[in-house]
Design a protein around this motif. Structure first.
Motif, PDB file in Angstrom:
ATOM      1  N   ALA A 276       0.839  -1.199   0.000  1.00  0.00           N
ATOM      2  CA  ALA A 276       0.000   0.000   0.000  1.00  0.00           C
ATOM      3  C   ALA A 276       0.878   1.255   0.000  1.00  0.00           C
ATOM      4  CB  ALA A 276      -0.934  -0.009   1.215  1.00  0.00           C
ATOM      5  N   ASP A 279       2.628   1.586  -3.327  1.00  0.00           N
ATOM      6  CA  ASP A 279       1.696   1.491  -4.449  1.00  0.00           C
ATOM      7  C   ASP A 279       2.058   0.339  -5.385  1.00  0.00           C
ATOM      8  OD1 ASP A 279      -0.556   2.188  -5.834  1.00  0.00           O
ATOM      9  OD2 ASP A 279       0.400   3.775  -7.011  1.00  0.00           O
ATOM     10  N   ALA A 281       0.966  -3.334  -6.646  1.00  0.00           N
ATOM     11  CA  ALA A 281      -0.289  -4.096  -6.664  1.00  0.00           C
ATOM     12  C   ALA A 281      -0.054  -5.537  -6.213  1.00  0.00           C
ATOM     13  CB  ALA A 281      -0.893  -4.075  -8.066  1.00  0.00           C
ATOM     14  N   VAL A 302      -7.120  -6.108   1.206  1.00  0.00           N
ATOM     15  CA  VAL A 302      -8.184  -5.108   1.012  1.00  0.00           C
ATOM     16  C   VAL A 302      -8.168  -4.133   2.184  1.00  0.00           C
ATOM     17  CG1 VAL A 302     -10.684  -4.729   0.941  1.00  0.00           C
ATOM     18  CG2 VAL A 302      -9.678  -6.593  -0.386  1.00  0.00           C
ATOM     19  N   GLY A 305      -5.535  -1.545   2.162  1.00  0.00           N
ATOM     20  CA  GLY A 305      -5.647  -0.480   1.163  1.00  0.00           C
ATOM     21  C   GLY A 305      -4.858  -0.752  -0.111  1.00  0.00           C
ATOM     22  N   CYS A 306      -4.515  -2.014  -0.367  1.00  0.00           N
ATOM     23  CA  CYS A 306      -3.695  -2.349  -1.547  1.00  0.00           C
ATOM     24  C   CYS A 306      -4.485  -2.237  -2.845  1.00  0.00           C
ATOM     25  CB  CYS A 306      -3.198  -3.797  -1.448  1.00  0.00           C
ATOM     26  SG  CYS A 306      -2.141  -4.093  -0.041  1.00  0.00           S
ATOM     27  N   ARG A 307      -3.729  -2.028  -3.916  1.00  0.00           N
ATOM     28  CA  ARG A 307      -4.272  -2.243  -5.253  1.00  0.00           C
ATOM     29  C   ARG A 307      -4.098  -3.719  -5.587  1.00  0.00           C
ATOM     30  NH1 ARG A 307      -4.879   2.846  -7.649  1.00  0.00           N
ATOM     31  NH2 ARG A 307      -3.222   4.305  -7.149  1.00  0.00           N
ATOM     32  N   VAL A 335     -13.169  -7.150  -3.033  1.00  0.00           N
ATOM     33  CA  VAL A 335     -12.187  -6.317  -3.740  1.00  0.00           C
ATOM     34  C   VAL A 335     -12.942  -5.348  -4.655  1.00  0.00           C
ATOM     35  CG1 VAL A 335     -10.329  -6.316  -5.459  1.00  0.00           C
ATOM     36  CG2 VAL A 335     -10.411  -8.121  -3.715  1.00  0.00           C
ATOM     37  N   ASP A 338     -12.410  -0.595  -8.616  1.00  0.00           N
ATOM     38  CA  ASP A 338     -11.550   0.568  -8.865  1.00  0.00           C
ATOM     39  C   ASP A 338     -10.167   0.419  -8.224  1.00  0.00           C
ATOM     40  OD1 ASP A 338     -12.068   1.013  -6.202  1.00  0.00           O
ATOM     41  OD2 ASP A 338     -13.197   2.877  -6.502  1.00  0.00           O
ATOM     42  N   ARG A 339      -9.946  -0.691  -7.512  1.00  0.00           N
ATOM     43  CA  ARG A 339      -8.600  -0.936  -6.979  1.00  0.00           C
ATOM     44  C   ARG A 339      -7.858  -1.988  -7.815  1.00  0.00           C
ATOM     45  NH1 ARG A 339      -7.916  -1.908  -1.024  1.00  0.00           N
ATOM     46  NH2 ARG A 339      -9.671  -0.823  -0.092  1.00  0.00           N
ATOM     47  N   VAL A 341      -5.896  -2.868 -11.078  1.00  0.00           N
ATOM     48  CA  VAL A 341      -5.183  -2.085 -12.098  1.00  0.00           C
ATOM     49  C   VAL A 341      -5.486  -2.538 -13.521  1.00  0.00           C
ATOM     50  CG1 VAL A 341      -3.303  -1.458 -10.515  1.00  0.00           C
ATOM     51  CG2 VAL A 341      -3.046  -3.479 -11.983  1.00  0.00           C
ATOM     52  N   TRP A 352       0.746   4.576 -14.984  1.00  0.00           N
ATOM     53  CA  TRP A 352       0.921   4.219 -13.559  1.00  0.00           C
ATOM     54  C   TRP A 352       2.286   3.543 -13.337  1.00  0.00           C
ATOM     55  CZ3 TRP A 352       0.533  -1.046 -11.524  1.00  0.00           C
ATOM     56  CH2 TRP A 352       0.639  -1.089 -10.133  1.00  0.00           C
TER      57      TRP A 352
END
Ligand SMILES: [Zn+2]
Ligand SMILES: [Zn+2]
Length: 357
Positions: A276, A279, A281, A302, A305-307, A335, A338-339, A341, A352
């Motif tokens: 997180a 950033d 994923a 989740v 706050g991870c992608r 999940v 919008d998280r 990629v 990104w």
């Protein structure tokens, strides 16, 4: 304290919902044991221990349960409970379908340049037929010799080849360049920095020393996750839950039949917190024999706050359709699309990855 919730009732509710969702027994037991341990405390002691962070000194209370208690006492529905409630009773089938429909590409695939079974062109055409807008080609790195990992020279040649193949593919689709780079024992990445810089997407995975002790594996993964070249952390635990599907070959598997492999041991909360922070994923690997990470870890990612990236790790064209399996597990764990990629366009995805390296 007027607005505080009952933390014991919240812990019991979580245990109940986990049981109903058929989660692992030890996970359920963690919440029930914590509820039991805390039921013996006075309200004053509970509040004091939550305040000074000493709840975890009690037998049966861990970090996750202590966090739930602190949230309850602050009058908030614990995040853990909120996620369980948000996913229970909803139409998971519809959610998985919507998530699959939102995916615009696949960020982890192999060709016959390493241990895949088909040429790049065939993988790309299958991806076009599935409606993808892009396919990230991620063949293995040099030290995975058993999977014919690409040396720097072969990877450079592959990049030239991909440019030629792209020129002949239909408008609106392209192969993105990439690699599944080995995360070496010291956490460094098994390819030259200038090449990692040049690639569109870098997936990094642990393929060796999977039984290493917890602190060593944690350090190794934290080092890799902090590397700005690493975009996606691949098949996080390395587990194998079942034998490989018929006709499928892969790293180290040639000539072997059924085998399973335990998850590697590492501090998942620390690794996900680092993902997180940097950033990076977390991959949800769709392969039926991997199902990696397990659901309990996806939930923790989740919470952290991870992608995510929902990938197939396909070694053959037909396997590109396995994304549905990953989407089902992602939907079960709440999940949000919008998280993920690979719900992004190719341009957004590459912007990104390049903003990170
Ligand atoms: Zn791998
Ligand atoms: Zn792979």
């Amino acid at each position: 304290m007027a607005h505080a919730r009952d933390p014991i009732a919240d812990l019991r509710r979580i245990a109940f919902l986990l049981e109903r969702a058929n989660e692992a027994t030890y996970r359920v037991r963690a919440f029930r044991s914590a509820a039991k341990a805390l039921a013996g405390l006075s309200a004053a002691e509970l509040t004091e221990r939550a305040g000074n962070g000493t709840l975890t000194e009690l037998a049966g209370v861990g970090d996750v349960t202590a966090r739930c208690v602190a949230e309850s006492l602050a009058g908030e529905e614990p995040v853990y409970l909120r996620r369980l409630v948000a996913t229970e009773g909803s139409d998971l089938d519809a959610e998985a379908t919507a998530l699959r429909a939102a995916l615009r590409g696949d960020c982890h695939t192999h060709s016959d340049w390493s241990d895949g079974g088909s040429p790049i062109e065939e993988m790309a055409l299958a991806a076009v037929e599935l409606g993808h807008e892009y396919l990230v080609l991620t063949d293995h790195s040099p030290r995975l010799t058993v999977a014919r990992g690409l040396t720097a020279d072969r990877l450079r040649r592959q990049l030239d080849h991909v440019a030629r193949v792209n020129a002949a593919l239909p408008e609106g689709f392209r192969i993105l360049t990439g690699i599944e780079v080995d995360i070496l024992a010291d956490g460094s990445l098994d390819q030259d920095d200038d090449l990692l810089e040049r690639l569109d997407v870098v997936v990094g995975s642990v393929h060796s020393g999977l039984k290493d002790e917890r602190s060593k594996m944690t350090r190794r993964m934290l080092t890799a996750v902090a590397n700005p070249h690493l975009d996606i952390l691949g098949h996080v635990t390395g587990r194998m839950v079942s034998s490989r599907p018929a006709g499928v070959t892969g790293p180290g598997d040639r000539g072997h039949r059924a085998r399973t492999r335990a998850e590697s041991d590492f501090d998942a909360d620390a690794v996900f917190a680092a993902c997180a922070e940097h950033d990076t994923a977390v991959e949800i690997n769709s392969r039926p024999e991997r199902q990696d990470p397990p659901k309990r870890l996806i939930r923790r990612a989740v919470e952290a706050g991870c992608r995510f990236a929902i990938n197939t790790d396909a070694h053959a064209p037909g396997q590109l359709d396995w994304q549905r399996f990953g989407c089902e597990r992602a939907a079960l764990c709440g999940v949000p699309a919008d998280r993920v990629v690979n719900t992004w366009s190719a341009e957004h995805l590459v912007a990104w990855t390049h903003s990170r390296a």
